[in-house]
Motif scaffolding. Structure first.
Motif, PDB file in Angstrom:
ATOM      1  N   LEU A 189      -3.444  -3.784   4.401  1.00 29.63           N
ATOM      2  CA  LEU A 189      -2.615  -3.036   3.453  1.00 29.63           C
ATOM      3  C   LEU A 189      -2.936  -3.361   1.813  1.00 29.63           C
ATOM      4  O   LEU A 189      -2.637  -2.439   1.083  1.00 29.63           O
ATOM      5  N   PRO A 190      -2.997  -4.808   1.719  1.00 35.71           N
ATOM      6  CA  PRO A 190      -3.106  -4.755   0.088  1.00 35.71           C
ATOM      7  C   PRO A 190      -4.281  -3.740  -0.166  1.00 35.71           C
ATOM      8  O   PRO A 190      -4.327  -3.477  -1.562  1.00 35.71           O
ATOM      9  N   HIS A 191      -5.604  -3.928   0.428  1.00 36.06           N
ATOM     10  CA  HIS A 191      -6.634  -2.938  -0.132  1.00 36.06           C
ATOM     11  C   HIS A 191      -6.344  -1.757  -0.221  1.00 36.06           C
ATOM     12  O   HIS A 191      -6.610  -0.699  -0.998  1.00 36.06           O
ATOM     13  N   VAL A 192      -5.364  -0.910   0.867  1.00 34.04           N
ATOM     14  CA  VAL A 192      -5.164   0.485   0.759  1.00 34.04           C
ATOM     15  C   VAL A 192      -4.176   0.510  -0.438  1.00 34.04           C
ATOM     16  O   VAL A 192      -4.471   1.709  -1.099  1.00 34.04           O
ATOM     17  N   VAL A 193      -3.336  -0.401  -0.724  1.00 35.46           N
ATOM     18  CA  VAL A 193      -2.456  -0.406  -1.775  1.00 35.46           C
ATOM     19  C   VAL A 193      -3.151  -0.194  -3.060  1.00 35.46           C
ATOM     20  O   VAL A 193      -2.905   0.568  -4.072  1.00 35.46           O
ATOM     21  N   ALA A 194      -4.272  -1.104  -3.276  1.00 37.05           N
ATOM     22  CA  ALA A 194      -5.096  -0.967  -4.277  1.00 37.05           C
ATOM     23  C   ALA A 194      -5.901   0.327  -4.768  1.00 37.05           C
ATOM     24  O   ALA A 194      -5.898   0.766  -5.659  1.00 37.05           O
ATOM     25  N   PHE A 195      -6.506   0.671  -3.601  1.00 38.41           N
ATOM     26  CA  PHE A 195      -7.391   1.987  -3.528  1.00 38.41           C
ATOM     27  C   PHE A 195      -6.459   3.078  -3.958  1.00 38.41           C
ATOM     28  O   PHE A 195      -6.683   3.970  -4.741  1.00 38.41           O
ATOM     29  N   SER A 196      -5.108   3.183  -3.294  1.00 39.53           N
ATOM     30  CA  SER A 196      -4.260   4.337  -3.812  1.00 39.53           C
ATOM     31  C   SER A 196      -3.522   4.103  -4.923  1.00 39.53           C
ATOM     32  O   SER A 196      -3.577   5.265  -6.046  1.00 39.53           O
ATOM     33  N   LEU A 197      -3.333   3.065  -5.413  1.00 39.21           N
ATOM     34  CA  LEU A 197      -2.822   2.789  -7.026  1.00 39.21           C
ATOM     35  C   LEU A 197      -3.903   3.179  -7.960  1.00 39.21           C
ATOM     36  O   LEU A 197      -3.672   4.105  -9.044  1.00 39.21           O
ATOM     37  N   VAL A 198      -5.111   2.898  -7.654  1.00 40.87           N
ATOM     38  CA  VAL A 198      -6.220   3.128  -8.747  1.00 40.87           C
ATOM     39  C   VAL A 198      -6.443   4.539  -8.656  1.00 40.87           C
ATOM     40  O   VAL A 198      -6.700   5.377  -9.791  1.00 40.87           O
ATOM     41  N   ILE A 247       2.408   0.655   5.953  1.00 39.01           N
ATOM     42  CA  ILE A 247       2.654   1.511   4.583  1.00 39.01           C
ATOM     43  C   ILE A 247       4.050   1.802   4.731  1.00 39.01           C
ATOM     44  O   ILE A 247       4.717   1.996   3.696  1.00 39.01           O
TER      45      ILE A 247
ATOM     46  N   LEU B 197       5.124  -5.956  -2.631  1.00 41.47           N
ATOM     47  CA  LEU B 197       4.404  -6.273  -1.517  1.00 41.47           C
ATOM     48  C   LEU B 197       4.322  -7.894  -1.019  1.00 41.47           C
ATOM     49  O   LEU B 197       4.437  -8.048   0.322  1.00 41.47           O
ATOM     50  N   PHE B 221      -2.698 -10.341  -4.946  1.00 41.50           N
ATOM     51  CA  PHE B 221      -1.384  -9.859  -5.153  1.00 41.50           C
ATOM     52  C   PHE B 221      -0.491 -10.936  -5.690  1.00 41.50           C
ATOM     53  O   PHE B 221       0.459 -10.923  -6.398  1.00 41.50           O
ATOM     54  N   PHE B 250       4.063   6.862  -6.721  1.00 43.59           N
ATOM     55  CA  PHE B 250       3.254   5.953  -5.574  1.00 43.59           C
ATOM     56  C   PHE B 250       3.521   6.117  -4.349  1.00 43.59           C
ATOM     57  O   PHE B 250       2.663   6.081  -3.436  1.00 43.59           O
ATOM     58  N   GLU B 253       2.115   9.083  -3.028  1.00 40.59           N
ATOM     59  CA  GLU B 253       0.660   8.765  -2.709  1.00 40.59           C
ATOM     60  C   GLU B 253       0.495   8.095  -1.187  1.00 40.59           C
ATOM     61  O   GLU B 253      -0.228   8.144  -0.560  1.00 40.59           O
ATOM     62  N   ASN B 258      -0.669   7.906   4.690  1.00 40.89           N
ATOM     63  CA  ASN B 258      -0.176   7.821   6.274  1.00 40.89           C
ATOM     64  C   ASN B 258      -0.351   9.032   6.624  1.00 40.89           C
ATOM     65  O   ASN B 258      -0.778   9.183   7.936  1.00 40.89           O
ATOM     66  N   ALA B 276     -11.296   5.814  -6.326  1.00 38.80           N
ATOM     67  CA  ALA B 276     -10.858   4.472  -6.939  1.00 38.80           C
ATOM     68  C   ALA B 276     -12.038   3.691  -7.395  1.00 38.80           C
ATOM     69  O   ALA B 276     -12.063   3.170  -8.435  1.00 38.80           O
TER      70      ALA B 276
END
Lengths: 290, 290
Positions: A189-198, A247, B197, B221, B250, B253, B258, B276
């Protein structure tokens, strides 16, 4: 410990295993295979591996230990090719970040989970990839999780455990499903969140300025989001039900934050920030205790 | 440059200004005020400031420069107290992470934006707080943004600019609204996402294991989420419209991610991860060029 060790995928993870096995004298000979010919050549030239092989089907009973260290999406195909010369005298293991899908792939290929295949996951790595980033110290004081199933040979588990311990790692045994639950939360989840945000901010009109002034906050996200996209694609697809569910939880959390902001509820927002800070303190205490 | 400098809020930011002003000999005397008596005492005892005052109303025309370095939510009250002995021969500035709300507060207190008040924002800091974390090197090669308005005296801007430059910082001038746009994206949203998170995962039944295995992903995080909750509460409330709008973006996004996972659309997911990673590379190139 071993005579011949085979490393399938000589990237950061497999290459670091090779370097550490050499450093701690855990085997006589290290044989590597890698789809990326330049990477494989670099592994031979830098002395990370002794011999490079062309074809996974050359991996036979002359090996004591074979480590599958490729992205988790390729494990099925790898096992199909290994099956040809699969040997009951060899111990097999993998380093995949998801475990249920690797076990599922093995069951599909062999009809059952081979007793001498020990699913594993070293909790190490970085946003770097490739053999050039390999280090004999990568696993020093790092955690490795083994997820044997009922059919798994205990002696094989003990051998793999010893191998990782001698490279400096701390080994735990875990149920495969539980492993996938925990790592969906703590890593996927943290990686998906980081990829998505960037990705999202990188598409904005002000993206250059956003990057320019990326101090504390966004910069950390970009570092996480610079991890190998192919590896993370495989992880996300392999563990997608659990990741999707988290997510969805996170989307609800963000909805809550927006409601709190909309209503100017300072106390509630402060409580969330404070609870996050407390979680960090628990992490540091736990980390320092060990 | 200056004779007497007043620092209102001798925390990480204000304390580091004091240390740097001393190191680079930018003033003769540094006077500090802080609501936290222990922190203020520590600032005197460690020699970060020369004199501690009790009351903001003691800040008068004997000061050449006064820096407001408290959480942005307290700027209004601070300006009310400064107004009593506000001096046209003194230059005032602040270090708040949001700028429109500070300008709004000043206009409310003075009926207009005082010409000798230069709104500013040093892009520096860490998850540490308090004077104990202060360092004379905090602003070395860091960016500082000044957001003067039409009424602001150019000489005051030049003086504040010089002050920061002599501490090693690189100063830019920006429109206040544009500043708040950019920092909502590059700093505020990432922090809110990290706090949310960590709060969410920290409330799960498996929270201890999630923290235990928090390697690459979640650990970053938790570090962001260990920033000062009060400071971030103030920032979020001060810039809430912009932050809410980005949170909404976000959430969309994440909905998209999902949907992609649900449909197993590997190509689309890979494209997002790849984009990214590219944004990170752009960041590194830009960063190294400077």
């Amino acid at each position: 410990v071993f005579d011949r060790v085979g490393i399938l995928g000589v990237g950061l993870i497999g290459g670091s295993v090779a370097c550490a096995a050499r450093k701690y004298k855990l085997c006589r000979e290290i044989v590597g295979i890698d789809q990326d010919r330049n990477n494989l050549l670099a592994a031979v030239e830098s002395g990370v591996i002794d011999i490079a092989l062309e074809d996974v089907r050359q991996i036979d009973g002359t090996f004591d230990l074979v480590l599958l260290a490729t992205p988790v999406g390729s494990m099925g195909e790898l096992l199909v090719n290994l099956k040809r010369n699969w040997s009951s005298s060899t111990v097999y293991s993998d380093s995949g970040s998801t475990k249920l899908n690797v076990i599922r792939a093995a069951k599909l290929v062999f009809g059952r989970m081979p007793a001498n295949f020990v699913p594993g996951h070293p909790i190490a790595g970085s946003e770097q990839s490739g053999v050039a980033a390999a280090s004999p110290h990568l696993y020093q004081n790092k955690r490795v999780i083994l997820t044997p199933v009922a059919e798994t040979d205990r002696k094989a588990v003990a051998l793999v455990e010893e191998f990782w311990q001698k490279m400096g790692a701390r080994v735990s045994i875990m149920e495969p499903a539980h492993h996938d639950d925990i790592f969906a939360a703590t890593s996927h989840l943290p990686h998906v969140v980081a990829f998505s945000l960037v990705d999202m901010l990188g598409r904005k009109d002000e993206k250059d300025e956003i990057l320019k002034y990326a101090a504390g906050g966004f910069k950390d996200f970009t570092r996480l989001a610079s991890s190998d996209p192919k590896m993370w694609l495989d992880i996300c697809l392999a563990n997608r039900e659990r990741i999707m569910s988290l997510i969805e939880d996170f989307r609800k959390e963000l909805t809550l934050i927006n409601e709190i902001l909309d209503r100017n509820e300072a106390d509630k927002l402060f409580a969330i920030f404070q609870s996050a800070k407390t979680a960090r303190q628990r992490f540091l205490e736990q980390y320092e205790l060990e």
